[in-house]
Write an enzyme that holds these catalytic residues in place. Structure first.
Site, PDB file in Angstrom:
ATOM      1  N   LYS A  22     -16.097 -18.308   1.645  1.00 15.22           N
ATOM      2  CA  LYS A  22     -16.625 -18.320   3.021  1.00 15.22           C
ATOM      3  C   LYS A  22     -15.567 -17.845   4.001  1.00 15.22           C
ATOM      4  CE  LYS A  22     -16.632 -22.212   5.949  1.00 15.22           C
ATOM      5  NZ  LYS A  22     -16.058 -21.901   7.214  1.00 15.22           N
ATOM      6  N   ASN A  23     -14.345 -18.403   3.913  1.00 17.90           N
ATOM      7  CA  ASN A  23     -13.340 -18.111   4.947  1.00 17.90           C
ATOM      8  C   ASN A  23     -12.711 -16.725   4.804  1.00 17.90           C
ATOM      9  OD1 ASN A  23     -13.994 -20.464   6.172  1.00 17.90           O
ATOM     10  ND2 ASN A  23     -12.277 -21.634   5.329  1.00 17.90           N
ATOM     11  N   ARG A  96     -16.831 -20.536  14.289  1.00 19.31           N
ATOM     12  CA  ARG A  96     -15.408 -20.402  14.593  1.00 19.31           C
ATOM     13  C   ARG A  96     -14.976 -18.937  14.505  1.00 19.31           C
ATOM     14  NH1 ARG A  96     -12.420 -23.051  17.475  1.00 19.31           N
ATOM     15  NH2 ARG A  96     -10.203 -22.605  17.301  1.00 19.31           N
ATOM     16  N   CYS A 120     -16.671 -26.205  13.306  1.00 17.18           N
ATOM     17  CA  CYS A 120     -16.706 -27.646  13.028  1.00 17.18           C
ATOM     18  C   CYS A 120     -15.998 -28.402  14.151  1.00 17.18           C
ATOM     19  CB  CYS A 120     -16.040 -27.949  11.696  1.00 17.18           C
ATOM     20  SG  CYS A 120     -17.020 -27.354  10.321  1.00 17.18           S
ATOM     21  N   ARG A 125      -9.542 -27.556  19.327  1.00 17.57           N
ATOM     22  CA  ARG A 125      -9.080 -26.485  18.433  1.00 17.57           C
ATOM     23  C   ARG A 125      -8.549 -25.346  19.302  1.00 17.57           C
ATOM     24  NH1 ARG A 125     -13.479 -25.763  13.621  1.00 17.57           N
ATOM     25  NH2 ARG A 125     -11.776 -24.536  12.698  1.00 17.57           N
ATOM     26  N   PRO A 126      -7.259 -25.444  19.689  1.00 20.49           N
ATOM     27  CA  PRO A 126      -6.701 -24.457  20.626  1.00 20.49           C
ATOM     28  C   PRO A 126      -6.642 -23.047  20.022  1.00 20.49           C
ATOM     29  CG  PRO A 126      -4.971 -25.872  19.747  1.00 20.49           C
ATOM     30  CD  PRO A 126      -6.272 -26.431  19.250  1.00 20.49           C
ATOM     31  N   ILE A 127      -6.544 -22.055  20.895  1.00 16.24           N
ATOM     32  CA  ILE A 127      -6.388 -20.667  20.416  1.00 16.24           C
ATOM     33  C   ILE A 127      -5.145 -20.022  21.028  1.00 16.24           C
ATOM     34  CG2 ILE A 127      -8.893 -20.408  20.041  1.00 16.24           C
ATOM     35  CD1 ILE A 127      -8.907 -18.567  22.539  1.00 16.24           C
ATOM     36  N   ASP A 128      -4.209 -20.854  21.460  1.00 14.88           N
ATOM     37  CA  ASP A 128      -3.008 -20.311  22.127  1.00 14.88           C
ATOM     38  C   ASP A 128      -2.212 -19.336  21.252  1.00 14.88           C
ATOM     39  OD1 ASP A 128      -2.574 -22.902  20.763  1.00 14.88           O
ATOM     40  OD2 ASP A 128      -0.481 -22.454  21.161  1.00 14.88           O
ATOM     41  N   GLN A 129      -2.210 -19.534  19.943  1.00 12.10           N
ATOM     42  CA  GLN A 129      -1.445 -18.616  19.085  1.00 12.10           C
ATOM     43  C   GLN A 129      -2.149 -17.262  18.936  1.00 12.10           C
ATOM     44  OE1 GLN A 129       1.779 -19.476  17.923  1.00 12.10           O
ATOM     45  NE2 GLN A 129       1.240 -20.950  19.531  1.00 12.10           N
ATOM     46  N   ASP A 310      -9.327 -28.640   3.928  1.00 14.79           N
ATOM     47  CA  ASP A 310     -10.787 -28.535   3.762  1.00 14.79           C
ATOM     48  C   ASP A 310     -11.283 -29.266   2.524  1.00 14.79           C
ATOM     49  OD1 ASP A 310     -10.960 -25.165   5.117  1.00 14.79           O
ATOM     50  OD2 ASP A 310     -10.773 -27.126   6.058  1.00 14.79           O
ATOM     51  N   ARG A 403     -23.928 -24.049   6.269  1.00 16.34           N
ATOM     52  CA  ARG A 403     -23.072 -23.013   6.872  1.00 16.34           C
ATOM     53  C   ARG A 403     -22.057 -22.512   5.853  1.00 16.34           C
ATOM     54  NH1 ARG A 403     -19.772 -24.684  11.693  1.00 16.34           N
ATOM     55  NH2 ARG A 403     -18.874 -22.740  11.041  1.00 16.34           N
TER      56      ARG A 403
HETATM   57  C1  EPZ Z   1      -9.445 -22.200   9.483  1.00 18.45           C
HETATM   58  O1  EPZ Z   1      -9.662 -22.746  10.778  1.00 18.45           O
HETATM   59  C2  EPZ Z   1     -10.653 -22.573   8.666  1.00 18.45           C
HETATM   60  N1  EPZ Z   1     -11.853 -21.992   9.263  1.00 18.45           N
HETATM   61  C3  EPZ Z   1     -10.792 -24.096   8.602  1.00 18.45           C
HETATM   62  O2  EPZ Z   1     -11.821 -24.371   7.657  1.00 18.45           O
HETATM   63  C4  EPZ Z   1      -9.502 -24.717   8.051  1.00 18.45           C
HETATM   64  O3  EPZ Z   1      -9.589 -26.125   8.185  1.00 18.45           O
HETATM   65  C5  EPZ Z   1      -8.290 -24.206   8.822  1.00 18.45           C
HETATM   66  O4  EPZ Z   1      -8.283 -22.765   8.852  1.00 18.45           O
HETATM   67  C6  EPZ Z   1      -6.985 -24.661   8.168  1.00 18.45           C
HETATM   68  O5  EPZ Z   1      -6.928 -24.186   6.852  1.00 18.45           O
HETATM   69  C7  EPZ Z   1     -12.103 -20.689   9.014  1.00 18.45           C
HETATM   70  O6  EPZ Z   1     -11.349 -20.009   8.337  1.00 18.45           O
HETATM   71  C8  EPZ Z   1     -13.365 -20.143   9.625  1.00 18.45           C
HETATM   72  P1  EPZ Z   1      -5.916 -22.960  12.019  1.00 18.45           P
HETATM   73  P2  EPZ Z   1      -8.688 -22.296  11.987  1.00 18.45           P
HETATM   74  O7  EPZ Z   1      -5.821 -21.970  13.118  1.00 18.45           O
HETATM   75  O8  EPZ Z   1      -8.284 -20.904  11.797  1.00 18.45           O
HETATM   76  C9  EPZ Z   1      -3.562 -25.441  15.297  1.00 18.45           C
HETATM   77  C10 EPZ Z   1     -13.853 -25.089   6.836  1.00 18.45           C
HETATM   78  O9  EPZ Z   1     -14.136 -26.245   6.505  1.00 18.45           O
HETATM   79  N2  EPZ Z   1      -3.695 -24.216  16.104  1.00 18.45           N
HETATM   80  O10 EPZ Z   1      -5.233 -22.700  10.726  1.00 18.45           O
HETATM   81  O11 EPZ Z   1      -9.346 -22.704  13.260  1.00 18.45           O
HETATM   82  C11 EPZ Z   1      -4.887 -26.133  15.053  1.00 18.45           C
HETATM   83  O12 EPZ Z   1      -5.217 -27.006  16.127  1.00 18.45           O
HETATM   84  C12 EPZ Z   1     -13.083 -24.875   8.105  1.00 18.45           C
HETATM   85  O13 EPZ Z   1     -14.089 -24.053   6.160  1.00 18.45           O
HETATM   86  C13 EPZ Z   1      -3.046 -24.156  17.334  1.00 18.45           C
HETATM   87  O14 EPZ Z   1      -2.375 -25.101  17.730  1.00 18.45           O
HETATM   88  O15 EPZ Z   1      -7.446 -23.269  11.725  1.00 18.45           O
HETATM   89  C14 EPZ Z   1      -4.622 -26.878  13.768  1.00 18.45           C
HETATM   90  O16 EPZ Z   1      -3.928 -28.089  14.067  1.00 18.45           O
HETATM   91  C15 EPZ Z   1     -12.946 -26.137   8.931  1.00 18.45           C
HETATM   92  N3  EPZ Z   1      -3.165 -23.019  18.073  1.00 18.45           N
HETATM   93  C16 EPZ Z   1      -3.673 -25.943  13.000  1.00 18.45           C
HETATM   94  O17 EPZ Z   1      -3.100 -25.082  13.990  1.00 18.45           O
HETATM   95  C17 EPZ Z   1      -3.895 -21.938  17.657  1.00 18.45           C
HETATM   96  O18 EPZ Z   1      -3.956 -20.920  18.381  1.00 18.45           O
HETATM   97  C18 EPZ Z   1      -4.360 -25.088  11.955  1.00 18.45           C
HETATM   98  O19 EPZ Z   1      -5.427 -24.385  12.584  1.00 18.45           O
HETATM   99  C19 EPZ Z   1      -4.560 -22.022  16.410  1.00 18.45           C
HETATM  100  C20 EPZ Z   1      -4.438 -23.172  15.651  1.00 18.45           C
END
Ligand code: EPZ
Length: 436
Positions: A22-23, A96, A120, A125-129, A310, A403
């Protein structure tokens, strides 16, 4: 409203075929927007997130030709829209991965407009990065009013070096997509290393990109002018496979989990062995067998190759019936993603959540109850608990599960589980008139 009804207590036996990841799919489909030519994608999972993204691409003017249930040919050559129109906002707000459209449109057109993503709901869930990386590539970014607007200075992104403050799957993917056609060289440090990151890099390279280092903590990209068509087969889903492995651990039995990459499952297999579950690895399958009592364990989720976040809810569901004390600690999501614990407690689980940890005291048996899927993996957790429980479990809000899991009911039924999908009105909220 669709619900699952599970008569628990039956061991699982037979073989289950794992679908495409999926991802990986939700990253590769948006990335196909950048390709001038026909992309043939094979081993796509049949899940609603994939359908949603293919619908969005069609709306943007892509030619989408479903060859069969898991193979699609996408031709985005004539797509010119760099803005998601209002008709699509309910879709882009639902998933997402819609924010990957920003990286793809920016990389292709030098401009992008879409809504903030959904996904989810386990807290902020920030997007600052993402913003940091795209800004570093030369985009003016405006995130306001629930929308993301991006414009590349001088019409094209320029390569640079980016150091991610946090290991982020999404930010790594978004920046990789956008940088594939940026002018010059991009180095991204402190990136995520998940299998789906490598899959996206391999897809982009199949379409003429020059992405190296995916799977390590540094990715180097030499921007190319444009991407050409080609064919790509997605990897199998590490988390779907882990979910079925956890289900065998919970319900007992012996199952061959086929069409997997055992290397991607190493952390899950190792933890299950610690729990007294037999896991035997083949070339493209694992044999999972649980006869004796489970052992309690401690686990902490971490970015890959650590234990996947996950799989956290699913493993907690298994540990509910492991005699003794287990501690499950969430190391990726700040708010712990433990909303599902309340649902497991309705089934008799003995769990206390403290900060980032769930502390479990194993019980003899769980008992069936009416529970809900709080999110995708939480839904998988209550299904696993229902398969192991005594009596009948009814799972509501199963659209979350659909989903990310292809034909979950069908695959479990083929393993001997007594699970079926029914249509029923939403149950009345339980009102406790005696509440103080
Ligand atoms: C992806 O989410 C997956 N979703 C999530 O899977 C998974 O839990 C996650 O990666 C971690 O492996 C998809 O791929 C669609 P991250 P993503 O950016 O990209 C912080 C599922 O069940 N962060 O790796 O949103 C964030 O808050 C789903 O399939 C920032 O601080 O996760 C978290 O603490 C649920 N700033 C950590 O990083 C940012 O700009 C990891 O988030 C981005 C993230």
């Amino acid at each position: 409203m669709e619900k699952y009804v599970i008569q628990g207590g039956k061991p699982l036996r037979g073989s289950v075929e794992i679908s495409g990841a999926k991802n990986a799919a939700v990253a590769i489909i948006p990335a196909a927007l950048m390709v001038r030519g026909v992309c043939r994608l094979e081993n796509l999972p049949e899940i609603s997130d994939t359908d949603t993204l293919l619908h969005i691409l069609t709306y943007l003017g892509a030619k989408v030709n479903m060859i069969n249930r898991t193979t699609v040919e996408l031709d985005c050559t004539h797509v010119q829209m760099d803005t998601l129109p209002e008709d699509m906002w309910n879709l882009t707000r639902r998933i997402r991965a819609s924010y990957y459209l920003i990286g793809a449109m920016l990389g292709r057109f030098g401009r992008a407009r879409s809504t903030m993503p959904g996904g989810c709901n386990f807290g902020v869930r920030p997007i600052d990065q993402h913003i940091k990386g795209l800004t570093a590539l030369g985009a003016d970014m405006d995130v306001s009013g629930g929308f993301i607007r991006a414009t590349a200075k001088n019409g094209r992104l320029r390569g640079t070096t980016i150091y991610l403050d946090k290991v982020s799957v999404g930010a790594t993917i978004n920046i990789m997509i956008a940088a594939a056609t940026a002018e010059g060289r991009t180095v991204i440090e402190n990136v995520a290393r998940e299998p789906h990151i490598v899959d996206l890099a391999n897809f982009l390279n199949s379409m003429g990109a020059d992405v190296r280092g995916a799977g390590t903590d540094v990715i180097k990209i030499r921007g190319v002018k444009s991407l050409h068509g080609g064919a790509y087969t997605l990897i199998p889903d590490q988390i779907e496979a882990g979910t079925y492995m956890a289900a065998v651990a919970a319900a007992g039995g012996a199952v061959r989990v086929s069409n997997v990459i055992p290397k991607h499952l190493e952390c899950i297999s190792s933890k299950l062995r610690e729990m007294n579950v037999e896991v035997e690895e083949g070339d493209d399958y694992v044999l999972v067998c649980r006869n004796g009592p489970l052992h309690p364990v401690n686990l902490k989720t971490m970015p890959y190759p650590g234990f996947p976040t996950d799989m956290q809810p699913q493993m907690t569901a298994v540990l509910c019936c492991a005699p003794g004390l287990s501690v499950v600690t969430e190391g990726v999501w700040n708010n712990g993603r433990f909303k599902y614990v309340g649902e497991l407690k309705k089934m008799g689980a003995n769990i206390a959540v403290e900060d980032q940890s769930a502390i479990l005291q194993g019980v003899e048996k769980l008992t069936g109850a009416v529970v809900r899927a709080c999110d995708l993996r939480a839904g998988a957790a209550v299904v696993i608990a229902g398969l192991a429980a005594e009596g009948v479990t009814k799972v509501e809000d199963v659209t979350y599960i659909e989903r990310g899991y292809q034909d979950l009911v069908g695959k479990f039924r083929a393993l001997g589980a007594d699970i079926r999908c029914i249509e029923e009105p939403e149950s009345e909220p339980v009102v406790n008139w005696n509440a103080g």
